[in-house]
Design a protein around this motif. Structure first.
Motif, PDB file in Angstrom:
ATOM      1  N   LEU A  16      33.472  64.439  -3.531  1.00  0.00           N
ATOM      2  CA  LEU A  16      33.299  63.789  -4.827  1.00  0.00           C
ATOM      3  C   LEU A  16      32.949  64.815  -5.895  1.00  0.00           C
ATOM      4  O   LEU A  16      32.202  65.759  -5.656  1.00  0.00           O
ATOM      5  N   GLY A  17      33.501  64.600  -7.079  1.00  0.00           N
ATOM      6  CA  GLY A  17      33.238  65.511  -8.183  1.00  0.00           C
ATOM      7  C   GLY A  17      34.216  66.655  -8.278  1.00  0.00           C
ATOM      8  O   GLY A  17      34.107  67.480  -9.182  1.00  0.00           O
ATOM      9  N   LYS A  18      35.172  66.703  -7.359  1.00  0.00           N
ATOM     10  CA  LYS A  18      36.198  67.742  -7.384  1.00  0.00           C
ATOM     11  C   LYS A  18      37.551  67.073  -7.620  1.00  0.00           C
ATOM     12  O   LYS A  18      37.864  66.041  -7.032  1.00  0.00           O
ATOM     13  N   GLY A  19      38.358  67.662  -8.455  1.00  0.00           N
ATOM     14  CA  GLY A  19      39.620  67.047  -8.839  1.00  0.00           C
ATOM     15  C   GLY A  19      40.588  66.896  -7.691  1.00  0.00           C
ATOM     16  O   GLY A  19      40.754  67.810  -6.873  1.00  0.00           O
ATOM     17  N   ARG A  20      41.218  65.735  -7.599  1.00  0.00           N
ATOM     18  CA  ARG A  20      42.252  65.470  -6.585  1.00  0.00           C
ATOM     19  C   ARG A  20      43.433  64.780  -7.253  1.00  0.00           C
ATOM     20  O   ARG A  20      43.299  64.089  -8.257  1.00  0.00           O
ATOM     21  N   LYS A  21      44.592  64.940  -6.665  1.00  0.00           N
ATOM     22  CA  LYS A  21      45.826  64.391  -7.219  1.00  0.00           C
ATOM     23  C   LYS A  21      45.864  62.869  -7.094  1.00  0.00           C
ATOM     24  O   LYS A  21      45.121  62.254  -6.325  1.00  0.00           O
ATOM     25  N   LEU A  22      46.772  62.277  -7.835  1.00  0.00           N
ATOM     26  CA  LEU A  22      47.038  60.848  -7.795  1.00  0.00           C
ATOM     27  C   LEU A  22      47.677  60.504  -6.454  1.00  0.00           C
ATOM     28  O   LEU A  22      48.698  61.094  -6.080  1.00  0.00           O
ATOM     29  N   ILE A  23      47.109  59.556  -5.727  1.00  0.00           N
ATOM     30  CA  ILE A  23      47.607  59.291  -4.376  1.00  0.00           C
ATOM     31  C   ILE A  23      49.001  58.674  -4.379  1.00  0.00           C
ATOM     32  O   ILE A  23      49.753  58.847  -3.416  1.00  0.00           O
ATOM     33  N   GLU A  24      49.360  57.951  -5.453  1.00  0.00           N
ATOM     34  CA  GLU A  24      50.701  57.353  -5.488  1.00  0.00           C
ATOM     35  C   GLU A  24      51.651  58.152  -6.369  1.00  0.00           C
ATOM     36  O   GLU A  24      52.735  57.684  -6.709  1.00  0.00           O
ATOM     37  N   GLY A  25      51.254  59.374  -6.715  1.00  0.00           N
ATOM     38  CA  GLY A  25      52.074  60.176  -7.617  1.00  0.00           C
ATOM     39  C   GLY A  25      53.462  60.453  -7.097  1.00  0.00           C
ATOM     40  O   GLY A  25      54.453  60.382  -7.837  1.00  0.00           O
ATOM     41  N   ARG A  26      53.572  60.758  -5.808  1.00  0.00           N
ATOM     42  CA  ARG A  26      54.885  61.109  -5.251  1.00  0.00           C
ATOM     43  C   ARG A  26      55.870  59.950  -5.366  1.00  0.00           C
ATOM     44  O   ARG A  26      57.022  60.130  -5.769  1.00  0.00           O
ATOM     45  N   GLU A  27      55.421  58.727  -5.009  1.00  0.00           N
ATOM     46  CA  GLU A  27      56.371  57.606  -5.053  1.00  0.00           C
ATOM     47  C   GLU A  27      56.763  57.261  -6.488  1.00  0.00           C
ATOM     48  O   GLU A  27      57.877  56.781  -6.729  1.00  0.00           O
ATOM     49  N   LYS A  28      55.902  57.564  -7.432  1.00  0.00           N
ATOM     50  CA  LYS A  28      56.264  57.295  -8.823  1.00  0.00           C
ATOM     51  C   LYS A  28      57.275  58.308  -9.345  1.00  0.00           C
ATOM     52  O   LYS A  28      58.266  57.937  -9.987  1.00  0.00           O
ATOM     53  N   VAL A  29      57.050  59.581  -9.078  1.00  0.00           N
ATOM     54  CA  VAL A  29      57.961  60.590  -9.628  1.00  0.00           C
ATOM     55  C   VAL A  29      59.285  60.631  -8.878  1.00  0.00           C
ATOM     56  O   VAL A  29      60.287  61.122  -9.414  1.00  0.00           O
ATOM     57  N   THR A  30      59.318  60.111  -7.652  1.00  0.00           N
ATOM     58  CA  THR A  30      60.577  60.087  -6.903  1.00  0.00           C
ATOM     59  C   THR A  30      61.324  58.770  -7.068  1.00  0.00           C
ATOM     60  O   THR A  30      62.404  58.593  -6.504  1.00  0.00           O
ATOM     61  N   GLY A  31      60.756  57.828  -7.822  1.00  0.00           N
ATOM     62  CA  GLY A  31      61.437  56.563  -8.058  1.00  0.00           C
ATOM     63  C   GLY A  31      61.291  55.550  -6.947  1.00  0.00           C
ATOM     64  O   GLY A  31      61.993  54.534  -6.937  1.00  0.00           O
ATOM     65  N   LEU A  32      60.375  55.769  -6.005  1.00  0.00           N
ATOM     66  CA  LEU A  32      60.202  54.842  -4.892  1.00  0.00           C
ATOM     67  C   LEU A  32      59.265  53.685  -5.226  1.00  0.00           C
ATOM     68  O   LEU A  32      59.261  52.677  -4.526  1.00  0.00           O
ATOM     69  N   ALA A  33      58.464  53.839  -6.273  1.00  0.00           N
ATOM     70  CA  ALA A  33      57.549  52.764  -6.660  1.00  0.00           C
ATOM     71  C   ALA A  33      58.345  51.536  -7.081  1.00  0.00           C
ATOM     72  O   ALA A  33      59.360  51.641  -7.776  1.00  0.00           O
ATOM     73  N   ARG A  34      57.878  50.361  -6.666  1.00  0.00           N
ATOM     74  CA  ARG A  34      58.574  49.110  -6.979  1.00  0.00           C
ATOM     75  C   ARG A  34      57.840  48.371  -8.095  1.00  0.00           C
ATOM     76  O   ARG A  34      56.667  48.049  -7.978  1.00  0.00           O
ATOM     77  N   TYR A  35      58.579  48.118  -9.156  1.00  0.00           N
ATOM     78  CA  TYR A  35      58.057  47.389 -10.295  1.00  0.00           C
ATOM     79  C   TYR A  35      58.582  45.949 -10.254  1.00  0.00           C
ATOM     80  O   TYR A  35      59.486  45.617  -9.460  1.00  0.00           O
TER      81      TYR A  35
END
Length: 761
Positions: A16-35
């Protein structure tokens, strides 16, 4: 692009207190996220709405014959065809389809259902609606005049749903002012001291009127929803910030029990306060009526016409100050254009307008006004940008006229823990002065220099904070994966921080922790994702659930290792006897044992719930440097510094992203954005051609500094971080323009045309 400064006392925390990436970032930038617009259901039909072309009119007739004859059109439906037919229309959400009259351009009147979207649109184009125009009330100040037509001559019907309350948990009740039926649907007064005495004591009085137009939330994904019949009920797939609120409203409007409505939240392509169920009752009603799945995705122009932008606001503000810089009095009259239905954010706006600084004498009157325009709604920190623009402009002018350093003037008068809000209740613990002190020492101010036509402006902003009860479940599977089950909707990286909480407590790698977002049937209760409420509310529940799992893992390991519980430690994904690495047994192994051992403790699972007792206000102090072209009036931001009290930064990377987004949106408020109507109520800014958003090339470098002033009630000392970044931006820009040009601008946005006219006068 940016530099982030955070001074931390991490307390020995590993994750905690240390920066971490967005956990769903990959599926969003690759177009796998479902809207919601990606939902395809077997036998699905498509809906196209027919929206009112009149701002106020009686519906004389609806001719659907030509539309029904279009090949591929399955049905053409009016309000009387739907199960919501008997519900009173009292809000945009309950305005499923208009009945008898329309109240704004863009109100849905008919819905055409087709086998394809093209067929449905062809049918919608052929629907003939005859209107009898009625007097339309368009202008905010026109609406409160004595000779104005009244939008609701018999009084605004009561609504069982209060969406305004979803955004901030703070007592906004003032002294209610009784009045005859008019376009003012609510009037409240916040008062203390003797306002006349306060101005009598003042050596300087500053009085101005500030105007802010309607502002659209500017999300990239238009509103979209799909629905399908499910037994005696309905399942709704939707882009929403609050699945439980949508469930409740759909059930109410369709006459169903809540257990018969299942809401599946899809990935949200931007909400910012606007996505709380505008389309869902309509698609659910059509699905139940036809017994088939349906989907509706608004076009961009439809979205501008029929959704809920932030309200237009007029603030007349008068403030008094003594020659030594002591504030004496604040008097304000606030008008809010809520459109055709009540919304009610005047209380929040008033608490902030009079709540940043200590005024011993105060009177604030807020008038919530009805007009024939689409209903106003929440937009990120609803009411705060408008309040900050007004009070920070007056504060800046008072400091300048008295010759005070703008920081020292604000520090002298800024509220601290225990000082009174306009409702005469004390502020909870807050860090406004800490933010000002941090910004005062920043090189952008201490070493800041300005060239010709350049200026520096500063402003503060704040947000009272939202909160609510929440629950979570934590489980460890036999493969060693930790799964956190929640019912919250993640619109801003919240789940990426919840992962870190569980990983910290369980001594796990965050890569081995997942968040499972349930729907309204399977998900555990959580506040909606608005008002900076979710992390503050849900962190405690996740923490308790993870602590319960930790306890069970240690108990299981004690039995397995034949060791005392107090001799064990959990770290790096394994349990060992302290100081004896060779004794280590992995969490994965312990989970497998628990799932297979007869007579054992059973699968490892823990639950947690939390209900914060009070909110945790979050404040900011911002500085911007701008350059003004005197020949064109164009304002170019050159540098931006945002200081924010975050309590404790669970994930600084996510917070930095929140601040960047808020600053850019605030630049839109300050320099570009306005929802405009003509005198007849027709929308004239109905696309991103007319409605201008900040372009990437116009955004300056943004530096962030995080003040960690732990909240008293938030888990780990956290505060909400989503709302505050937008609150001070437009005010800081206006003050920078004054510094560069000597011209005070009293209306947003500060467009080149308006500034050029001011410079030329």
């Amino acid at each position: 692009m940016a530099n982030t400064e955070v001074v931390k006392t991490n307390g020995g925390r590993r994750i905690l207190g240390k920066g971490r990436k967005l956990i769903e970032g990959r599926e969003k930038v690759t177009g796998l996220a479902r809207y919601s617009g990606d939902v395809v259901l077997p036998g699905m039909l498509h809906l196209r709405p027919v929206l009112s072309t009149e701002a106020h009119a009686r519906i004389i007739s609806v001719d659907t014959e030509d539309a029904a004859a279009v090949p591929g059109v399955v049905a053409v439906l009016t309000a009387e065809d739907l199960p919501s037919r008997d519900r009173i229309i009292t809000s945009r959400n309950s305005s499923v389809l208009a009945k008898e009259r329309v109240l704004f351009v863009g109100q849905p009147v008919v819905v055409v259902v087709g086998e394809t979207e093209a067929a449905a649109q062809d049918g919608a184009d052929r629907v003939q609606i005859e209107y009898e125009p009625l007097p339309a009330v368009v202008g905010l100040e026109e609406a409160i005049s004595d000779d104005s037509p009244v939008v609701w001559p018999e009084g605004l019907p009561d609504d069982e749903a209060d969406l305004a309350s979803l955004h901030a948990e703070v007592d906004t009740s003032g002294e209610e002012v009784e009045r005859k039926i008019s376009n003012v649907h609510d009037e409240n007064r916040y008062e203390r001291g003797d306002i006349e005495q306060g101005f009598h004591e003042a050596d300087l009085v500053v009085e101005h009127t500030y105007r802010v137009p309607m502002v659209h939330q500017g999300y990239i994904e238009p509103h979209a929803a799909a629905a399908e019949p499910a037994g005696e009920g309905v399942t709704v797939y939707t882009s929403t910030q609050g699945q439980f609120q949508v469930r409740n409203e759909v059930a109410r409007l369709l006459g169903l029990s809540r257990s018969k409505v299942r809401v599946v939240p899809m990935t949200v392509g931007g909400g910012f306060g606007a996505k709380y169920g505008i389309l869902d009752p309509l698609v659910a009603a059509v699905a139940l009526t036809l017994g088939r799945p349906v989907r509706l995705t608004l076009s961009r122009s439809e979205d501008f016409l029929t959704t809920t932008p932030g309200p237009a606001t007029v603030i007349h503000l008068k403030t008094g100050v003594k020659g030594d810089g002591t504030l004496t009095a604040l008097e304000a009259r606030v008008l809010l254009d809520n459109g055709a239905f009540a919304f009610g954010i005047g209380g929040i706006l008033s608490l902030l307008l009079g709540g940043y600084y200590n005024f011993p004498h105060m009177r604030i009157d807020t008038l919530e006004v009805i007009t024939n325009k689409h209903q106003a709604g929440a937009y990120r920190a609803p009411g705060a940008p408008q309040a900050s623009f007004a009070i920070e402009s007056n504060m800046d002018e008072m400091a300048r006229k008295l010759g005070f350093d703008p920081f020292e003037f604000r520090l002298k008068n800024a509220v601290a823990t225990g000082d009174l809000m306009p409702n005469n209740k004390p502020w909870a613990d807050l860090g406004l002065k800490a933010c000002l002190e941090r910004l005062r020492g920043h090189p952008a101010w201490s070493n800041g220099t300005c060239g010709e036509n350049e200026g520096i402006g500063l402003a503060v902003g704040g947000w009272p904070g939202g909160y609510g009860p929440a629950a979570a479940v934590c489980r460890v599977d036999g493969d060693g994966t930790v799964r956190i089950h929640v019912g919250s909707v993640d619109i801003s990286g919240v789940h990426s921080s919840l992962v870190l909480i569980a990983a910290e407590i369980l001594g796990m790698d965050p890569e081995d922790v997942e968040v499972v977002q349930g729907d309204s049937t399977s998900g555990l209760h959580s506040p909606p994702s608005g008002g900076s409420a979710v992390t503050y509310s849900l962190s405690g529940a996740v923490s308790k659930a993870a602590e319960e799992v930790k306890k069970r893992l240690l108990e299981l390991a004690a039995d397995h290792l034949e060791a005392r519980l107090e001799d064990l430690e959990l770290a790096d994904g394994q349990v060992q006897v302290k100081g004896v690495p060779s004794s280590a047994v992995g969490v994965k192994n312990l989970a497998a044992i628990a799932e297979s051992k007869a007579g054992g403790p059973g699968p490892i699972i823990g639950g947690g719930s939390a209900a914060p007792e009070d909110n945790a206000p979050a404040f900011v102090a911002h500085l911007v440097k701008v350059r003004v072209d005197p020949d064109t009036g164009t304002v170019t931001p050159l540098r931006y510094v945002a200081v924010q009290d975050v309590g404790f930064a669970l994930n600084p990377t996510m917070i930095e992203g929140q601040i960047h987004g808020g600053v850019v949106q605030g630049l839109g408020w300050g320099l570009h954005e306005a929802v405009r109507h003509d005198s007849s109520g027709q929308l004239i800014s109905g696309s991103f051609l007319e409605y201008v958003l900040p372009k990437a090339g116009a955004v300056p470098p943004i530096e962030t500094a995080l003040v960690e002033n732990p909240s008293q009630n938030g888990p780990f000392g956290t505060r909400g971080v989503g709302e505050p970044p937008v609150t001070a931006v437009a005010a800081a820009v206006a003050n920078a323009v004054l510094d560069a040009t000597g011209k005070r601008m009293f209306e947003l946005p500060i467009t080149p045309e308006n500034l050029w006219k001011a410079l030329s006068s």
